[in-house]
Design a protein around this motif. Structure first.
Motif, PDB file in Angstrom:
ATOM      1  N   ARG A   8       0.840  -1.200   0.000  1.00 11.19           N
ATOM      2  CA  ARG A   8       0.000   0.000   0.000  1.00 11.19           C
ATOM      3  C   ARG A   8       0.879   1.256   0.000  1.00 11.19           C
ATOM      4  O   ARG A   8       0.619   2.209  -0.726  1.00 11.19           O
ATOM      5  CB  ARG A   8      -0.924  -0.013   1.209  1.00 11.19           C
ATOM      6  N   MET A   9       1.925   1.253   0.826  1.00  8.01           N
ATOM      7  CA  MET A   9       2.812   2.406   0.898  1.00  8.01           C
ATOM      8  C   MET A   9       3.541   2.616  -0.428  1.00  8.01           C
ATOM      9  O   MET A   9       3.646   3.744  -0.913  1.00  8.01           O
ATOM     10  CB  MET A   9       3.828   2.244   2.024  1.00  8.01           C
ATOM     11  N   VAL A  10       4.056   1.539  -1.009  1.00  7.88           N
ATOM     12  CA  VAL A  10       4.785   1.642  -2.274  1.00  7.88           C
ATOM     13  C   VAL A  10       3.891   2.243  -3.355  1.00  7.88           C
ATOM     14  O   VAL A  10       4.298   3.152  -4.091  1.00  7.88           O
ATOM     15  CB  VAL A  10       5.331   0.257  -2.701  1.00  7.88           C
ATOM     16  N   GLN A  11       2.686   1.748  -3.451  1.00  8.71           N
ATOM     17  CA  GLN A  11       1.763   2.258  -4.468  1.00  8.71           C
ATOM     18  C   GLN A  11       1.389   3.712  -4.211  1.00  8.71           C
ATOM     19  O   GLN A  11       1.355   4.524  -5.136  1.00  8.71           O
ATOM     20  CB  GLN A  11       0.515   1.387  -4.516  1.00  8.71           C
ATOM     21  N   ALA A  12       1.111   4.045  -2.949  1.00  7.98           N
ATOM     22  CA  ALA A  12       0.739   5.423  -2.613  1.00  7.98           C
ATOM     23  C   ALA A  12       1.893   6.380  -2.893  1.00  7.98           C
ATOM     24  O   ALA A  12       1.694   7.470  -3.434  1.00  7.98           O
ATOM     25  CB  ALA A  12       0.299   5.500  -1.151  1.00  7.98           C
ATOM     26  N   TRP A  13       3.103   5.955  -2.529  1.00  8.00           N
ATOM     27  CA  TRP A  13       4.279   6.799  -2.781  1.00  8.00           C
ATOM     28  C   TRP A  13       4.491   7.006  -4.272  1.00  8.00           C
ATOM     29  O   TRP A  13       4.746   8.128  -4.731  1.00  8.00           O
ATOM     30  CB  TRP A  13       5.526   6.193  -2.131  1.00  8.00           C
ATOM     31  N   ALA A  14       4.392   5.952  -5.045  1.00 11.97           N
ATOM     32  CA  ALA A  14       4.616   6.058  -6.490  1.00 11.97           C
ATOM     33  C   ALA A  14       3.639   7.043  -7.124  1.00 11.97           C
ATOM     34  O   ALA A  14       4.032   7.881  -7.941  1.00 11.97           O
ATOM     35  CB  ALA A  14       4.500   4.686  -7.147  1.00 11.97           C
ATOM     36  N   LYS A  15       2.388   6.985  -6.737  1.00 12.46           N
ATOM     37  CA  LYS A  15       1.377   7.881  -7.311  1.00 12.46           C
ATOM     38  C   LYS A  15       1.612   9.325  -6.893  1.00 12.46           C
ATOM     39  O   LYS A  15       1.536  10.244  -7.714  1.00 12.46           O
ATOM     40  CB  LYS A  15      -0.019   7.429  -6.898  1.00 12.46           C
ATOM     41  N   PHE A  16       1.898   9.538  -5.603  1.00 19.77           N
ATOM     42  CA  PHE A  16       2.126  10.895  -5.108  1.00 19.77           C
ATOM     43  C   PHE A  16       3.369  11.506  -5.756  1.00 19.77           C
ATOM     44  O   PHE A  16       3.336  12.629  -6.258  1.00 19.77           O
ATOM     45  CB  PHE A  16       2.261  10.870  -3.579  1.00 19.77           C
ATOM     46  N   ASP A  17       4.458  10.762  -5.757  1.00 19.26           N
ATOM     47  CA  ASP A  17       5.712  11.253  -6.318  1.00 19.26           C
ATOM     48  C   ASP A  17       5.570  11.540  -7.816  1.00 19.26           C
ATOM     49  O   ASP A  17       6.031  12.576  -8.308  1.00 19.26           O
ATOM     50  CB  ASP A  17       6.822  10.232  -6.068  1.00 19.26           C
ATOM     51  N   GLU A  18       4.929  10.648  -8.530  1.00 26.47           N
ATOM     52  CA  GLU A  18       4.750  10.838  -9.969  1.00 26.47           C
ATOM     53  C   GLU A  18       3.948  12.104 -10.265  1.00 26.47           C
ATOM     54  O   GLU A  18       4.284  12.864 -11.171  1.00 26.47           O
ATOM     55  CB  GLU A  18       4.052   9.630 -10.597  1.00 26.47           C
ATOM     56  N   SER A  19       2.911  12.347  -9.482  1.00 34.27           N
ATOM     57  CA  SER A  19       2.096  13.541  -9.677  1.00 34.27           C
ATOM     58  C   SER A  19       2.941  14.807  -9.532  1.00 34.27           C
ATOM     59  O   SER A  19       2.823  15.738 -10.325  1.00 34.27           O
ATOM     60  CB  SER A  19       0.944  13.551  -8.664  1.00 34.27           C
ATOM     61  N   LEU A  20       3.807  14.810  -8.526  1.00 35.35           N
ATOM     62  CA  LEU A  20       4.679  15.974  -8.331  1.00 35.35           C
ATOM     63  C   LEU A  20       5.716  16.090  -9.442  1.00 35.35           C
ATOM     64  O   LEU A  20       5.913  17.175 -10.007  1.00 35.35           O
ATOM     65  CB  LEU A  20       5.385  15.886  -6.978  1.00 35.35           C
ATOM     66  N   ARG A  21       6.395  14.988  -9.748  1.00 33.82           N
ATOM     67  CA  ARG A  21       7.468  15.011 -10.759  1.00 33.82           C
ATOM     68  C   ARG A  21       6.962  15.377 -12.139  1.00 33.82           C
ATOM     69  O   ARG A  21       7.664  16.021 -12.919  1.00 33.82           O
ATOM     70  CB  ARG A  21       8.162  13.648 -10.845  1.00 33.82           C
ATOM     71  N   THR A  35      -0.061   9.356   3.477  1.00 35.10           N
ATOM     72  CA  THR A  35       0.061   9.498   4.931  1.00 35.10           C
ATOM     73  C   THR A  35      -0.663   8.365   5.654  1.00 35.10           C
ATOM     74  O   THR A  35      -0.167   7.855   6.660  1.00 35.10           O
ATOM     75  CB  THR A  35      -0.440  10.863   5.425  1.00 35.10           C
ATOM     76  N   GLU A  36      -1.805   7.949   5.146  1.00 37.33           N
ATOM     77  CA  GLU A  36      -2.518   6.820   5.748  1.00 37.33           C
ATOM     78  C   GLU A  36      -1.705   5.536   5.625  1.00 37.33           C
ATOM     79  O   GLU A  36      -1.656   4.731   6.557  1.00 37.33           O
ATOM     80  CB  GLU A  36      -3.893   6.658   5.108  1.00 37.33           C
ATOM     81  N   ALA A  37      -1.077   5.339   4.485  1.00 36.56           N
ATOM     82  CA  ALA A  37      -0.250   4.144   4.276  1.00 36.56           C
ATOM     83  C   ALA A  37       0.948   4.154   5.222  1.00 36.56           C
ATOM     84  O   ALA A  37       1.317   3.115   5.786  1.00 36.56           O
ATOM     85  CB  ALA A  37       0.211   4.067   2.824  1.00 36.56           C
ATOM     86  N   LEU A  38       1.560   5.317   5.405  1.00 39.01           N
ATOM     87  CA  LEU A  38       2.688   5.414   6.329  1.00 39.01           C
ATOM     88  C   LEU A  38       2.245   5.135   7.767  1.00 39.01           C
ATOM     89  O   LEU A  38       2.942   4.447   8.515  1.00 39.01           O
ATOM     90  CB  LEU A  38       3.350   6.791   6.230  1.00 39.01           C
ATOM     91  N   ARG A  39       1.084   5.643   8.140  1.00 41.04           N
ATOM     92  CA  ARG A  39       0.562   5.366   9.494  1.00 41.04           C
ATOM     93  C   ARG A  39       0.283   3.879   9.673  1.00 41.04           C
ATOM     94  O   ARG A  39       0.524   3.315  10.739  1.00 41.04           O
ATOM     95  CB  ARG A  39      -0.687   6.200   9.757  1.00 41.04           C
ATOM     96  N   MET A  40      -0.222   3.251   8.629  1.00 38.31           N
ATOM     97  CA  MET A  40      -0.483   1.814   8.686  1.00 38.31           C
ATOM     98  C   MET A  40       0.827   1.049   8.897  1.00 38.31           C
ATOM     99  O   MET A  40       0.896   0.131   9.720  1.00 38.31           O
ATOM    100  CB  MET A  40      -1.175   1.332   7.410  1.00 38.31           C
ATOM    101  N   CYS A  41       1.868   1.447   8.179  1.00 38.54           N
ATOM    102  CA  CYS A  41       3.172   0.806   8.350  1.00 38.54           C
ATOM    103  C   CYS A  41       3.707   1.046   9.755  1.00 38.54           C
ATOM    104  O   CYS A  41       4.225   0.114  10.393  1.00 38.54           O
ATOM    105  CB  CYS A  41       4.166   1.323   7.310  1.00 38.54           C
ATOM    106  N   ALA A  42       3.585   2.255  10.252  1.00 33.99           N
ATOM    107  CA  ALA A  42       4.059   2.558  11.607  1.00 33.99           C
ATOM    108  C   ALA A  42       3.375   1.646  12.619  1.00 33.99           C
ATOM    109  O   ALA A  42       4.027   1.106  13.521  1.00 33.99           O
ATOM    110  CB  ALA A  42       3.818   4.026  11.938  1.00 33.99           C
ATOM    111  N   ASP A  43       2.075   1.461  12.471  1.00 31.58           N
ATOM    112  CA  ASP A  43       1.327   0.582  13.383  1.00 31.58           C
ATOM    113  C   ASP A  43       1.780  -0.866  13.251  1.00 31.58           C
ATOM    114  O   ASP A  43       1.990  -1.554  14.248  1.00 31.58           O
ATOM    115  CB  ASP A  43      -0.179   0.674  13.112  1.00 31.58           C
ATOM    116  N   GLU A  44       1.933  -1.322  12.005  1.00 37.70           N
ATOM    117  CA  GLU A  44       2.329  -2.711  11.753  1.00 37.70           C
ATOM    118  C   GLU A  44       3.740  -3.011  12.240  1.00 37.70           C
ATOM    119  O   GLU A  44       4.032  -4.113  12.672  1.00 37.70           O
ATOM    120  CB  GLU A  44       2.247  -3.021  10.252  1.00 37.70           C
ATOM    121  N   TRP A  45       4.607  -2.034  12.143  1.00 35.07           N
ATOM    122  CA  TRP A  45       6.013  -2.250  12.461  1.00 35.07           C
ATOM    123  C   TRP A  45       6.373  -1.886  13.900  1.00 35.07           C
ATOM    124  O   TRP A  45       7.522  -2.068  14.316  1.00 35.07           O
ATOM    125  CB  TRP A  45       6.894  -1.426  11.529  1.00 35.07           C
ATOM    126  N   ALA A  46       5.437  -1.379  14.663  1.00 32.36           N
ATOM    127  CA  ALA A  46       5.717  -0.849  16.002  1.00 32.36           C
ATOM    128  C   ALA A  46       6.448  -1.833  16.905  1.00 32.36           C
ATOM    129  O   ALA A  46       7.319  -1.440  17.674  1.00 32.36           O
ATOM    130  CB  ALA A  46       4.426  -0.381  16.661  1.00 32.36           C
TER     131      ALA A  46
END
Length: 99
Positions: A8-21, A35-46
């Motif tokens: 989820r994070m990889v996909q969200a990052w790719a879309k956000f970054d591509e839009s900016l670039r 940001t939601e994907a990053l929060r999900m990772c933070a929770d999963e990896w805690a």
């Protein structure tokens, strides 16, 4: 079946970054998804001693790439991208925080 937080994070990052670039601009919807994907990772990896390598690979790129993309914009748009870079940096800190 739950979605893998790293995917989820990889996909969200790719879309956000591509839009900016690509000069499309700052997309709040894509930013929120990231940001939601990053929060999900933070929770999963805690409670983990190590985070997935692919996740770490993305985390390393988020701040510098986002901050660099601010140079593609002017005025308020550039300010928003820079602000987002620092907000994302804080979330990345949560992803790798030791508890």
């Amino acid at each position: 079946m739950t979605e893998d937080p790293v995917d989820r994070m990889v996909q969200a990052w790719a879309k956000f970054d591509e839009s900016l670039r690509e000069g499309i601009g700052f997309d709040e919807t894509l930013y929120t998804a990231l940001t939601e994907a990053l929060r999900m990772c933070a929770d999963e990896w805690a409670e983990l001693d190590a985070i997935p390598r692919l996740g770490a690979n993305v985390l390393v790129d988020v701040f510098p790439a986002t901050e660099a993309n601010a140079a593609l914009y002017e005025g308020e748009a550039a300010d928003r991208v820079t602000q987002a870079a620092y907000e994302l940096h804080e979330l990345i800190g949560e992803c790798v925080a030791l508890h």
